[in-house]
Motif scaffolding. Sequence first.
Motif, mmCIF file in Angstrom:
data_model
loop_
_atom_site.group_PDB
_atom_site.id
_atom_site.type_symbol
_atom_site.label_atom_id
_atom_site.label_comp_id
_atom_site.label_asym_id
_atom_site.label_seq_id
_atom_site.Cartn_x
_atom_site.Cartn_y
_atom_site.Cartn_z
ATOM 1 N N GLU A 55 0.834 -1.206 0.000
ATOM 2 C CA GLU A 55 0.000 0.000 0.000
ATOM 3 C C GLU A 55 0.872 1.262 0.000
ATOM 4 O OE1 GLU A 55 -2.875 0.859 -0.585
ATOM 5 O OE2 GLU A 55 -3.223 2.760 0.439
ATOM 6 N N LEU A 56 1.987 1.219 0.729
ATOM 7 C CA LEU A 56 2.883 2.386 0.726
ATOM 8 C C LEU A 56 3.417 2.612 -0.697
ATOM 9 C CD1 LEU A 56 4.580 4.631 1.957
ATOM 10 C CD2 LEU A 56 6.294 2.908 2.587
ATOM 11 N N VAL A 57 3.763 1.534 -1.367
ATOM 12 C CA VAL A 57 4.307 1.672 -2.726
ATOM 13 C C VAL A 57 3.213 2.131 -3.692
ATOM 14 C CG1 VAL A 57 5.465 0.431 -4.595
ATOM 15 C CG2 VAL A 57 6.129 0.014 -2.223
ATOM 16 N N ARG A 58 1.965 1.715 -3.431
ATOM 17 C CA ARG A 58 0.854 2.194 -4.266
ATOM 18 C C ARG A 58 0.713 3.718 -4.116
ATOM 19 N NH1 ARG A 58 -4.167 3.629 -4.512
ATOM 20 N NH2 ARG A 58 -4.462 3.656 -2.253
ATOM 21 N N LEU A 59 0.829 4.180 -2.877
ATOM 22 C CA LEU A 59 0.726 5.626 -2.638
ATOM 23 C C LEU A 59 1.907 6.365 -3.271
ATOM 24 C CD1 LEU A 59 -0.466 5.487 1.086
ATOM 25 C CD2 LEU A 59 -1.837 6.148 -0.912
ATOM 26 N N LEU A 60 3.081 5.743 -3.192
ATOM 27 C CA LEU A 60 4.256 6.348 -3.838
ATOM 28 C C LEU A 60 4.003 6.500 -5.341
ATOM 29 C CD1 LEU A 60 7.227 7.303 -3.754
ATOM 30 C CD2 LEU A 60 7.918 4.906 -3.972
ATOM 31 N N GLY A 61 3.427 5.461 -5.941
ATOM 32 C CA GLY A 61 3.101 5.535 -7.373
ATOM 33 C C GLY A 61 2.121 6.668 -7.658
ATOM 34 N N GLU A 62 1.146 6.837 -6.771
ATOM 35 C CA GLU A 62 0.173 7.932 -6.966
ATOM 36 C C GLU A 62 0.856 9.290 -6.885
ATOM 37 O OE1 GLU A 62 -4.120 6.212 -5.394
ATOM 38 O OE2 GLU A 62 -3.203 7.892 -4.315
ATOM 39 N N GLU A 63 1.717 9.447 -5.893
ATOM 40 C CA GLU A 63 2.412 10.739 -5.732
ATOM 41 C C GLU A 63 3.334 11.008 -6.926
ATOM 42 O OE1 GLU A 63 1.689 12.973 -3.650
ATOM 43 O OE2 GLU A 63 0.406 11.832 -2.295
ATOM 44 N N LEU A 64 3.943 9.954 -7.436
ATOM 45 C CA LEU A 64 4.813 10.130 -8.609
ATOM 46 C C LEU A 64 3.986 10.515 -9.835
ATOM 47 C CD1 LEU A 64 7.257 7.149 -8.035
ATOM 48 C CD2 LEU A 64 7.923 9.554 -8.199
ATOM 49 N N ARG A 65 2.803 9.916 -9.967
ATOM 50 C CA ARG A 65 1.921 10.302 -11.088
ATOM 51 C C ARG A 65 1.596 11.795 -10.996
ATOM 52 N NH1 ARG A 65 0.203 4.899 -10.753
ATOM 53 N NH2 ARG A 65 -0.018 3.978 -12.833
ATOM 54 N N ILE A 124 8.833 13.638 -2.507
ATOM 55 C CA ILE A 124 7.641 12.953 -3.027
ATOM 56 C C ILE A 124 7.349 11.709 -2.166
ATOM 57 C CG2 ILE A 124 6.739 11.651 -5.016
ATOM 58 C CD1 ILE A 124 8.422 13.604 -6.785
ATOM 59 N N ALA A 125 8.417 10.977 -1.840
ATOM 60 C CA ALA A 125 8.234 9.765 -1.017
ATOM 61 C C ALA A 125 7.675 10.137 0.361
ATOM 62 C CB ALA A 125 9.567 9.034 -0.875
ATOM 63 N N HIS A 141 12.518 6.802 9.384
ATOM 64 C CA HIS A 141 13.810 6.412 8.775
ATOM 65 C C HIS A 141 13.707 5.177 7.868
ATOM 66 C CE1 HIS A 141 15.505 9.355 11.418
ATOM 67 N NE2 HIS A 141 15.221 8.663 12.504
ATOM 68 N N LEU A 142 12.491 4.864 7.410
ATOM 69 C CA LEU A 142 12.354 3.725 6.497
ATOM 70 C C LEU A 142 13.068 4.018 5.174
ATOM 71 C CD1 LEU A 142 10.963 0.972 6.010
ATOM 72 C CD2 LEU A 142 8.977 2.224 5.153
ATOM 73 N N LEU A 143 12.931 5.263 4.725
ATOM 74 C CA LEU A 143 13.616 5.697 3.500
ATOM 75 C C LEU A 143 14.513 6.882 3.865
ATOM 76 C CD1 LEU A 143 10.587 5.730 1.007
ATOM 77 C CD2 LEU A 143 12.475 4.091 1.019
#
Length: 497
Positions: free
Chosen positions: A68-78, A189-190, A203-205
Amino acid sequence: MPYQDILGVFDLQQFNKANGSLSVRTPVDGSELAKLQETPEANMAQIIAHAEQAFLAWRSIPAPRRGELVRLLGEELRAAKQELGRLVSLEAGKILSEGLGEVQEMIDICDLAVGQSRQLFGLTIASERPGHRMMETWQPLGVVGVITAFNFPVAVWAWNSALALICGNAVIWKPSEKTPLTALATHEIAKRALKRFGDAPEHLLQVVIGGASLGNALVESPKVALISATGSTRMGRAIAPKVAARFGKCLLELGGNNAMIVAPSADLDLAVRAITFSAIGTCGQRCTSLRRLIVHESIADQLLPKLLNAYKSVPIGSPLEQGTLVGPLIDQAALQAMQHALENAKAQGGTVHGGELVDGVKGGAYVKPALVEMPVQTAVVQEETFAPILYVLRYKTLDEAIALQNNVPQGLSSCIFTNDVREAETFVSVTGSDCGIANVNIGPSGAEIGGAFGGEKETGGGRESGSDAWKAYMRRQTSTVNYSRSLPLAQGVRFDI
Ligand code: NAD
């Protein structure tokens, strides 16, 4: 659009410090975009310790939730695609459509990783013992150190991080010192995705700004389980023994020296388009750029004039301008390396067409792409010069062409243009190309996200992106469960007490 407007979108001014030691310049005209403070090397131990803490929390979150976090990252990148794409153009010198394409690649890997987060499949394996079950499980690995090159300043982070995250790992990113602004923007963005996600550990990223010594701190730390490093073979040669010395894992994506074989039956118009895009696109600064053209002697005199014509008409100039197809080299050092290689090629019997400086934007390193006819595959042809130089060699038999193609130290990407099914199948067979990527009637560059990406020999052997590349970010565990009332040993061994 003024540079400050491009930088302003991500509030990058906050990182610009009068006393910053890292001067960031745009290849468009060589002007300074910012002065950044580098991450002190002394802070690296703390940064790695923080990542380890984040990993310990993140690994217990179910993988589909991590997705889900990566899905949100994809949305923010879009949402940020245009702005980040423009920044990639400004900082790395790619033309706008390639800057946007790079961000699209980030979005694509996010999509792939979200699906993958529900498919971290293990195996069940037939046990030789009655009442036993054997299985293989994939577990999170730990802290992943991602070291990236200037020429794909953001996509490579995404290839690694999208998979590393769904696999349950924490990531520390050391971007190229030539492209730290795109990294800081990506981190912003992340952060938006992390905020929306809510309960990801702190501190995950993380991103650290500076040169090789910061990368080295990751390389030497036994707390960094995987080093995924993209860059020159020289860099790989420096870091791989250090990671091996501590029995860490290494995923290397290093230099290429990619070739195309053009066979007598090839569709030459198709070949010309593929050659020009892959040899001079990104100003020859892709790891998969076409560097060697191996043409059958019967069609070479037909193909070369077509290519020279295409080379003459290609618009060279500011990557920020619509219509430009070839932007600048990254810096003056890259220009010198190109001129040096052309001198060597001449000394080794080559005939050079092009390669001259161009009046592009003042202060930038703008060059005409070079086509160099070589009598044989000399030393300079066997090296990767990160510039738009295409060496042309002629061949008589397919065996000779494949031998030429394989007879370089690198093994990233390769292709053949042919309409002869026997030749095509031979090229992708066991006796064909020795590269990680072997295409038919497609140039060597511009890979899709779904396949595993990487190369053999001095390219380092790593695989990223699609297929089962996710396994590199996990620890494999084999478990045998005995649900019987006896304790048979494997291989019939007896040990009765
Ligand atoms: P580079 O090797 O100069 O730098 C790459 C990264 O490695 C940078 O972040 C740099 O700071 C770091 N680094 C360099 N030496 C290091 C050391 N000793 N210890 C730790 N970190 C170190 O490469 P570059 O000029 O930025 O990029 C161009 C090269 O990258 C080309 O050779 C190209 O083929 C290769 N590349 C390969 C791929 C691939 O997927 N195979 C993709 C992109 C680029």
